[in-house]
Scaffold this active site. Structure first.
Site, PDB file in Angstrom:
ATOM      1  N   ARG A  21       5.977  -3.476   5.878  1.00  0.00           N
ATOM      2  CA  ARG A  21       4.745  -3.982   5.258  1.00  0.00           C
ATOM      3  C   ARG A  21       4.814  -5.482   4.963  1.00  0.00           C
ATOM      4  O   ARG A  21       4.210  -5.956   4.004  1.00  0.00           O
ATOM      5  CB  ARG A  21       4.436  -3.229   3.950  1.00  0.00           C
ATOM      6  N   ARG A  25      -0.643  -7.642   1.367  1.00  0.00           N
ATOM      7  CA  ARG A  25      -1.384  -8.213   0.239  1.00  0.00           C
ATOM      8  C   ARG A  25      -0.597  -9.140  -0.676  1.00  0.00           C
ATOM      9  O   ARG A  25      -1.193  -9.882  -1.449  1.00  0.00           O
ATOM     10  CB  ARG A  25      -1.994  -7.073  -0.589  1.00  0.00           C
ATOM     11  N   ARG A  34      -8.019 -11.318   5.175  1.00  0.00           N
ATOM     12  CA  ARG A  34      -8.642 -10.022   4.909  1.00  0.00           C
ATOM     13  C   ARG A  34     -10.026 -10.175   4.296  1.00  0.00           C
ATOM     14  O   ARG A  34     -10.958  -9.449   4.626  1.00  0.00           O
ATOM     15  CB  ARG A  34      -7.775  -9.161   4.016  1.00  0.00           C
ATOM     16  N   ASP A  71      -2.447  -0.120  11.630  1.00  0.00           N
ATOM     17  CA  ASP A  71      -2.132   0.970  10.712  1.00  0.00           C
ATOM     18  C   ASP A  71      -1.867   2.232  11.520  1.00  0.00           C
ATOM     19  O   ASP A  71      -2.422   2.404  12.603  1.00  0.00           O
ATOM     20  CB  ASP A  71      -3.277   1.216   9.729  1.00  0.00           C
ATOM     21  N   TYR A 148      -2.213  13.747   7.269  1.00  0.00           N
ATOM     22  CA  TYR A 148      -3.456  13.050   6.890  1.00  0.00           C
ATOM     23  C   TYR A 148      -4.681  13.731   7.488  1.00  0.00           C
ATOM     24  O   TYR A 148      -5.729  13.832   6.857  1.00  0.00           O
ATOM     25  CB  TYR A 148      -3.417  11.596   7.363  1.00  0.00           C
TER      26      TYR A 148
HETATM   27  O1  CP3 Z   1       3.404  -5.327   7.870  1.00  0.00           O
HETATM   28  C1  CP3 Z   1       3.479  -4.220   8.395  1.00  0.00           C
HETATM   29  O2  CP3 Z   1       4.350  -3.368   8.091  1.00  0.00           O
HETATM   30  C2  CP3 Z   1       2.562  -3.886   9.542  1.00  0.00           C
HETATM   31  C3  CP3 Z   1       1.375  -3.196   9.261  1.00  0.00           C
HETATM   32  C4  CP3 Z   1       1.356  -1.784   8.681  1.00  0.00           C
HETATM   33  C5  CP3 Z   1       0.359  -1.375   7.770  1.00  0.00           C
HETATM   34  N1  CP3 Z   1       0.470  -0.047   7.581  1.00  0.00           N
HETATM   35  C6  CP3 Z   1      -0.651  -2.268   7.194  1.00  0.00           C
HETATM   36  C7  CP3 Z   1      -1.395  -1.826   6.013  1.00  0.00           C
HETATM   37  C8  CP3 Z   1       2.146  -0.670   8.967  1.00  0.00           C
HETATM   38  C9  CP3 Z   1       3.398  -0.562   9.828  1.00  0.00           C
HETATM   39  C10 CP3 Z   1       1.569   0.436   8.270  1.00  0.00           C
HETATM   40  C11 CP3 Z   1       2.084   1.802   8.358  1.00  0.00           C
HETATM   41  C12 CP3 Z   1       1.519   2.853   7.499  1.00  0.00           C
HETATM   42  N2  CP3 Z   1       0.219   3.035   7.086  1.00  0.00           N
HETATM   43  C13 CP3 Z   1       2.271   3.948   7.008  1.00  0.00           C
HETATM   44  C14 CP3 Z   1       3.725   4.210   7.312  1.00  0.00           C
HETATM   45  C15 CP3 Z   1       4.645   3.358   6.527  1.00  0.00           C
HETATM   46  C16 CP3 Z   1       4.757   3.703   5.059  1.00  0.00           C
HETATM   47  O3  CP3 Z   1       4.409   2.827   4.262  1.00  0.00           O
HETATM   48  O4  CP3 Z   1       5.202   4.802   4.744  1.00  0.00           O
HETATM   49  C17 CP3 Z   1       1.410   4.755   6.247  1.00  0.00           C
HETATM   50  C18 CP3 Z   1       1.773   6.027   5.516  1.00  0.00           C
HETATM   51  C19 CP3 Z   1       0.106   4.170   6.317  1.00  0.00           C
HETATM   52  C20 CP3 Z   1      -1.153   4.697   5.739  1.00  0.00           C
HETATM   53  C21 CP3 Z   1      -1.775   3.731   4.814  1.00  0.00           C
HETATM   54  N3  CP3 Z   1      -2.366   2.540   5.193  1.00  0.00           N
HETATM   55  C22 CP3 Z   1      -1.868   3.817   3.404  1.00  0.00           C
HETATM   56  C23 CP3 Z   1      -1.328   4.953   2.570  1.00  0.00           C
HETATM   57  C24 CP3 Z   1      -2.543   2.668   2.962  1.00  0.00           C
HETATM   58  C25 CP3 Z   1      -2.975   2.312   1.568  1.00  0.00           C
HETATM   59  C26 CP3 Z   1      -1.826   1.688   0.870  1.00  0.00           C
HETATM   60  C27 CP3 Z   1      -2.227   0.960  -0.371  1.00  0.00           C
HETATM   61  O5  CP3 Z   1      -1.276   0.570  -1.053  1.00  0.00           O
HETATM   62  O6  CP3 Z   1      -3.421   0.757  -0.628  1.00  0.00           O
HETATM   63  C28 CP3 Z   1      -2.807   1.864   4.087  1.00  0.00           C
HETATM   64  C29 CP3 Z   1      -3.446   0.543   4.095  1.00  0.00           C
HETATM   65  C30 CP3 Z   1      -2.652  -0.605   4.618  1.00  0.00           C
HETATM   66  N4  CP3 Z   1      -1.943  -0.587   5.777  1.00  0.00           N
HETATM   67  C31 CP3 Z   1      -2.569  -1.902   4.050  1.00  0.00           C
HETATM   68  C32 CP3 Z   1      -1.799  -2.685   4.931  1.00  0.00           C
HETATM   69  C33 CP3 Z   1      -1.484  -4.138   4.814  1.00  0.00           C
HETATM   70  C34 CP3 Z   1      -3.262  -2.357   2.791  1.00  0.00           C
HETATM   71  C35 CP3 Z   1      -4.690  -2.556   3.172  1.00  0.00           C
HETATM   72  C36 CP3 Z   1      -5.373  -3.661   2.454  1.00  0.00           C
HETATM   73  O7  CP3 Z   1      -5.283  -4.826   2.915  1.00  0.00           O
HETATM   74  O8  CP3 Z   1      -6.024  -3.333   1.474  1.00  0.00           O
END
Ligand code: CP3
Length: 341
Positions: A21, A25, A34, A71, A148
């Site tokens: 990640r 943010r 964003r 994502d 999911y």
């Molecule tokens: O920087 C990176 O790692 C690359 C991008 C990336 C994102 N999501 C961006 C993201 C990657 C590799 C993921 C994988 C992902 N997404 C996983 C597997 C990894 C893990 O963390 O276990 C999972 C389970 C998801 C599903 C997901 N996407 C969730 C649960 C959420 C909400 C999280 C939150 O804290 O709100 C997301 C959104 C997400 N994916 C964000 C980002 C940067 C936040 C979105 C935003 O900008 O508001």
């Protein structure tokens, strides 16, 4: 590329490091893009903006690899499910899978084609990224995505998907097979577009008991991995099953790097897996809130893994949105400095 050499246990001048990640943010530069995009999914679907945020942590923190900005849930989205991200709630599918008709309606080949914005982003990123830095492509594990798709949102109990698993295993396997087929095509296309390594995130691995884990998740991860290895032996594959430290004795398969989550003692992972796989990980991400805690965390991992081949530094899960950038930078610099050969 130092990162790729490390995946294959070749000699490197220091232990490469990146953060799960890392594009996100906690970076004001990310928030700017964003906000310009309007919302998260629009950002994922816009190759130019996705490219811009992918490169940010490389420029700002000097990590050794970029991870594609996207994502895991764009896959079920393009299989035909309606996805939205709700502030404070995370991802939501308003119409989770309920019956065999829902299953039948899921698209496979078409889904892999509809993800073209991801392939476009990869081409742009690979053009702009420094030649020495690797670009990591990724997807979610079939089990994590299926969770999911059945639950409709994040869950603490996994009650819907696990009930389905024990009452109608055939339904689960049909779903997992479909998702697996899409992921093979998807990752193969990511590779063809220019990623240098791929990682599969099994974030919900720990929801399953041992026998169920190997039957409903690990089997499909391995299938994707051997499919890719046969076609692209030069592309390292990283598997990250989160929270299964009790099952390490049974880990096998044709992949290169095992991602160790923060709850697994790195010494345990080393004892069980180091002969077969390079290890990636696993500093507890919460340590990033305090520099002394970071230093202690890095030192403890270096003590076990040494300043030598067979290790890629990372966090044991994703960085959180309120971590000071300065601390993230401190972590990356410290790893580079402390692991210099
Ligand atoms: O920087 C990176 O790692 C690359 C991008 C990336 C994102 N999501 C961006 C993201 C990657 C590799 C993921 C994988 C992902 N997404 C996983 C597997 C990894 C893990 O963390 O276990 C999972 C389970 C998801 C599903 C997901 N996407 C969730 C649960 C959420 C909400 C999280 C939150 O804290 O709100 C997301 C959104 C997400 N994916 C964000 C980002 C940067 C936040 C979105 C935003 O900008 O508001």
């Amino acid at each position: 590329m130092i990162f790729i050499d490390a995946c294959f246990r070749k000699k490197t001048p220091y232990t490469p490091v990146w953060m799960m990640r890392q594009a996100g943010r906690y970076l004001p530069e990310y928030m700017e893009v964003r906000n310009r995009a309007g919302d998260f999914l629009t950002l994922c679907k816009n190759p130019k903006m996705a490219c811009e945020v992918t490169l940010q942590p490389v420029d700002i923190l000097n990590v050794d690899a970029a991870i594609l900005f996207s994502d895991i849930l764009v896959v079920p989205l393009e299989m035909g499910m309606d996805l939205r991200f709700e502030k404070g709630e995370g991802p939501i599918f308003d119409h989770p899978l309920k019956n065999r008709e829902d299953l039948k309606a899921l698209k496979v080949e078409e889904a892999a084609l509809r993800l073209d914005y991801v392939y476009e982003a990869i081409k742009l990123i690979r053009e702009k990224l420094d030649r020495d830095k690797a670009l990591i492509g990724f997807c979610g594990a079939p089990w994590t995505l299926a969770t999911y798709m059945v639950e409709g949102r994040g869950t603490k109990t996994y009650s819907l998907v696990k009930k389905l698993l024990y009452t109608d295993p055939d339904f689960m396997h049909t779903l997992l097979r479909k998702v697996t087929e899409v992921l093979k095509l998807y990752l193969q296309k990511q590779i063809a577009s220019g990623v240098n390594a791929v990682m599969i995130f099994d974030s919900w691995a720990s929801a399953l008991e041992e026998s169920a884990y190997f039957e409903f998740s690990w089997k499909y991860m391995k299938e994707i991995s051997s499919f890719l290895k046969k076609r692209n032996p030069e592309i390292p594959i990283i598997l990250f099953p989160k929270g299964i430290s009790g099952y390490l004795d049974k880990i096998d398969g044709d992949f290169d790097v095992f991602g160790v989550d923060w709850s697994t003692p790195i010494k345990l992972a080393k004892d069980k897996l180091f002969d077969k796989y390079v290890l990636q990980g696993n500093m507890e991400p919460m340590r990033l809130y305090n520099k002394d805690a970071i230093k202690e965390g890095v030192e403890r991992i270096v003590e076990v893994m040494g300043k030598k081949e067979g290790h890629i530094f990372n966090l044991g899960h994703g960085i959180l949105p309120d971590v000071p950038v300065e601390n993230a930078k401190y972590f990356i610099d410290l790893v580079h400095e402390m692991t210099k050969r």
